[in-house]
Scaffold this active site. Structure first.
Site, PDB file in Angstrom:
ATOM      1  N   TYR A 151      30.795  41.548  37.623  1.00  0.00           N
ATOM      2  CA  TYR A 151      31.512  41.542  36.351  1.00  0.00           C
ATOM      3  C   TYR A 151      30.586  41.801  35.173  1.00  0.00           C
ATOM      4  O   TYR A 151      29.359  41.745  35.310  1.00  0.00           O
ATOM      5  CB  TYR A 151      32.245  40.206  36.159  1.00  0.00           C
ATOM      6  CG  TYR A 151      31.352  39.056  35.743  1.00  0.00           C
ATOM      7  CD1 TYR A 151      30.491  38.439  36.648  1.00  0.00           C
ATOM      8  CD2 TYR A 151      31.343  38.586  34.427  1.00  0.00           C
ATOM      9  CE1 TYR A 151      29.663  37.400  36.257  1.00  0.00           C
ATOM     10  CE2 TYR A 151      30.526  37.539  34.031  1.00  0.00           C
ATOM     11  CZ  TYR A 151      29.683  36.955  34.950  1.00  0.00           C
ATOM     12  OH  TYR A 151      28.854  35.934  34.561  1.00  0.00           O
ATOM     13  N   LEU A 161      19.085  36.573  35.247  1.00  0.00           N
ATOM     14  CA  LEU A 161      19.830  37.803  35.018  1.00  0.00           C
ATOM     15  C   LEU A 161      19.108  38.613  33.930  1.00  0.00           C
ATOM     16  O   LEU A 161      18.623  38.033  32.950  1.00  0.00           O
ATOM     17  CB  LEU A 161      21.241  37.445  34.544  1.00  0.00           C
ATOM     18  CG  LEU A 161      22.183  38.616  34.367  1.00  0.00           C
ATOM     19  CD1 LEU A 161      22.627  39.138  35.736  1.00  0.00           C
ATOM     20  CD2 LEU A 161      23.397  38.204  33.558  1.00  0.00           C
ATOM     21  N   GLU A 208      17.026  29.993  33.353  1.00  0.00           N
ATOM     22  CA  GLU A 208      17.905  30.507  32.280  1.00  0.00           C
ATOM     23  C   GLU A 208      19.052  29.527  32.102  1.00  0.00           C
ATOM     24  O   GLU A 208      19.144  28.521  32.809  1.00  0.00           O
ATOM     25  CB  GLU A 208      18.434  31.891  32.655  1.00  0.00           C
ATOM     26  CG  GLU A 208      19.289  31.888  33.917  1.00  0.00           C
ATOM     27  CD  GLU A 208      19.791  33.273  34.315  1.00  0.00           C
ATOM     28  OE1 GLU A 208      19.890  34.157  33.462  1.00  0.00           O
ATOM     29  OE2 GLU A 208      20.098  33.447  35.512  1.00  0.00           O
ATOM     30  N   LYS A 221      24.834  40.242  38.853  1.00  0.00           N
ATOM     31  CA  LYS A 221      25.919  39.601  38.080  1.00  0.00           C
ATOM     32  C   LYS A 221      27.204  39.559  38.898  1.00  0.00           C
ATOM     33  O   LYS A 221      28.134  40.334  38.676  1.00  0.00           O
ATOM     34  CB  LYS A 221      26.117  40.341  36.747  1.00  0.00           C
ATOM     35  CG  LYS A 221      26.841  39.494  35.707  1.00  0.00           C
ATOM     36  CD  LYS A 221      26.644  40.076  34.330  1.00  0.00           C
ATOM     37  CE  LYS A 221      27.446  39.340  33.268  1.00  0.00           C
ATOM     38  NZ  LYS A 221      27.098  37.952  33.079  1.00  0.00           N
TER      39      LYS A 221
HETATM   40  N1  PDD Z   1      27.025  35.610  30.863  1.00  0.00           N
HETATM   41  N2  PDD Z   1      22.288  34.628  32.363  1.00  0.00           N
HETATM   42  C1  PDD Z   1      23.464  34.332  32.922  1.00  0.00           C
HETATM   43  C2  PDD Z   1      23.487  33.467  34.133  1.00  0.00           C
HETATM   44  C3  PDD Z   1      24.655  34.834  32.366  1.00  0.00           C
HETATM   45  O1  PDD Z   1      25.845  34.544  32.944  1.00  0.00           O
HETATM   46  C4  PDD Z   1      24.589  35.616  31.189  1.00  0.00           C
HETATM   47  C5  PDD Z   1      25.813  36.177  30.543  1.00  0.00           C
HETATM   48  C6  PDD Z   1      23.327  35.897  30.639  1.00  0.00           C
HETATM   49  C7  PDD Z   1      23.163  36.767  29.425  1.00  0.00           C
HETATM   50  O2  PDD Z   1      23.454  38.106  29.738  1.00  0.00           O
HETATM   51  P1  PDD Z   1      24.045  39.103  28.641  1.00  0.00           P
HETATM   52  O3  PDD Z   1      23.109  39.051  27.482  1.00  0.00           O
HETATM   53  O4  PDD Z   1      24.020  40.405  29.310  1.00  0.00           O
HETATM   54  O5  PDD Z   1      25.411  38.622  28.277  1.00  0.00           O
HETATM   55  C8  PDD Z   1      22.196  35.398  31.262  1.00  0.00           C
HETATM   56  C9  PDD Z   1      28.263  36.098  30.351  1.00  0.00           C
HETATM   57  C10 PDD Z   1      28.336  36.146  28.872  1.00  0.00           C
HETATM   58  C11 PDD Z   1      29.393  35.319  30.994  1.00  0.00           C
HETATM   59  O6  PDD Z   1      29.255  35.009  32.167  1.00  0.00           O
HETATM   60  O7  PDD Z   1      30.408  35.045  30.342  1.00  0.00           O
END
Ligand code: PDD
Length: 279
Positions: free
Chosen positions: A31, A203, A178, A145
């Site tokens: 996703y 991620l 993270e 992801k």
């Molecule tokens: N999540 N680390 C994890 C585990 C995440 O689920 C996310 C983002 C990030 C940050 O990634 P990005 O900058 O590409 O959004 C880091 C999204 C927002 C979610 O699951 O809703």
């Protein structure tokens, strides 16, 4: 709300996914979350690129081009009358009678795109959040992801119940990996921004990447390395980044107060800069 579910447009109320969808049964899906501000998709290219990478890492492909996906997204935000909001894109491996192995299964990946409206424009100045730490119990590939998010969901919920805005995961040596849905950063006493390197334990955040570029353009030094509790105790500021939180200041980690529990100037400025980048 118009949505795109099971490879077709339909109203959200009428949308249907088979109970044999592998995303539903196995978390066999990937996703992306993309924000939409003032009629502009934030970091669009990076998110679509990562979506392809996630699919290839778990061994499937989607027969929609990026421009086809963007056309769908544009129709959804237009017809749903969205000025500010978020887009959720999910692609599962497909639907078939349940079996762990997908070898030789006649599968067609299933694309879902949903939109959510946000009433106001995104605030540049916000209160900081408190976060807590907990051991990282996720599988060994958190750099992909996928929708398998149960440890994230449990950790975040426990945090919210206890007044924390985010849960930070710790690796087996007690370094921060993270957040449950964000990347973590500190600004140290030497004014160096520090965030964990892409060592497979986090991620590769798209917002993280944008912030790295921002720092480069502004000649701010960055070190991509592990962050310990000692680093946190001695830091000037801390914040998280993600598509949904942009840059969100952190004012406390467990019982360690950052910047005396106040939002730091740097984090505020960085949030503003990131949001303005996308105006
Ligand atoms: N999540 N680390 C994890 C585990 C995440 O689920 C996310 C983002 C990030 C940050 O990634 P990005 O900058 O590409 O959004 C880091 C999204 C927002 C979610 O699951 O809703």
């Amino acid at each position: 709300m118009l949505s795109y579910v099971n490879n077709k447009f339909c109203s959200l109320e009428k949308a249907q996914i088979s109970v044999n969808d592998r995303g539903y049964q196995f978390g066999d899906a990937v996703y992306e979350v993309i924000y939409y501000k003032n009629c502009k998709f934030l970091d669009l290219e990076g998110h679509l690129k990562r979506l392809r990478i996630s699919m290839s890492r778990i061994d499937f492909q989607l027969k929609y081009s990026d421009s086809a996906i963007i056309t769908i997204m544009k129709r959804l935000v237009t017809e749903n009358n969205i000025k500010h909001g978020s887009i959720y894109i999910q692609v599962s491996r497909g639907e078939y009678s349940r079996d762990h192995s997908y070898f030789n299964m006649p599968l067609k990946p299933i694309l879902v795109i949903l939109t959510k409206k946000i009433k106001e424009d995104f605030k540049t100045i916000i209160p900081g959040i408190k976060v807590y730490t907990t051991f990282d119990t996720r599988w060994n590939n958190p750099d992909i992801k996928t929708t398998q998010l149960l440890p994230n969901v449990l950790a975040k919920t426990k945090g919210i119940k206890n007044g924390f805005g985010e849960a930070l995961f710790l690796d087996k040596n007690s370094y921060i990996t993270e957040g449950s849905s964000s990347n973590f950063w500190i600004l140290n006493k030497s004014n160096i921004l520090v965030t964990r390197s892409l060592d497979g334990k986090i991620l590769a955040g798209i917002t993280r990447d944008s912030i790295l570029n921002c720092a480069k353009n502004k000649n701010i030094k960055v070190e991509e390395k592990k962050i310990s509790f000692d680093n946190i105790k001695n830091c000037k500021e801390a914040f998280i980044t993600s598509a949904s939180s942009f840059v969100t200041p952190v004012i406390q980690v467990d019982n360690i107060k950052i910047n005396n529990g106040k939002v730091g100037e740097f984090s505020n400025l960085l949030r503003k800069t990131y949001l303005e980048l996308n105006d």
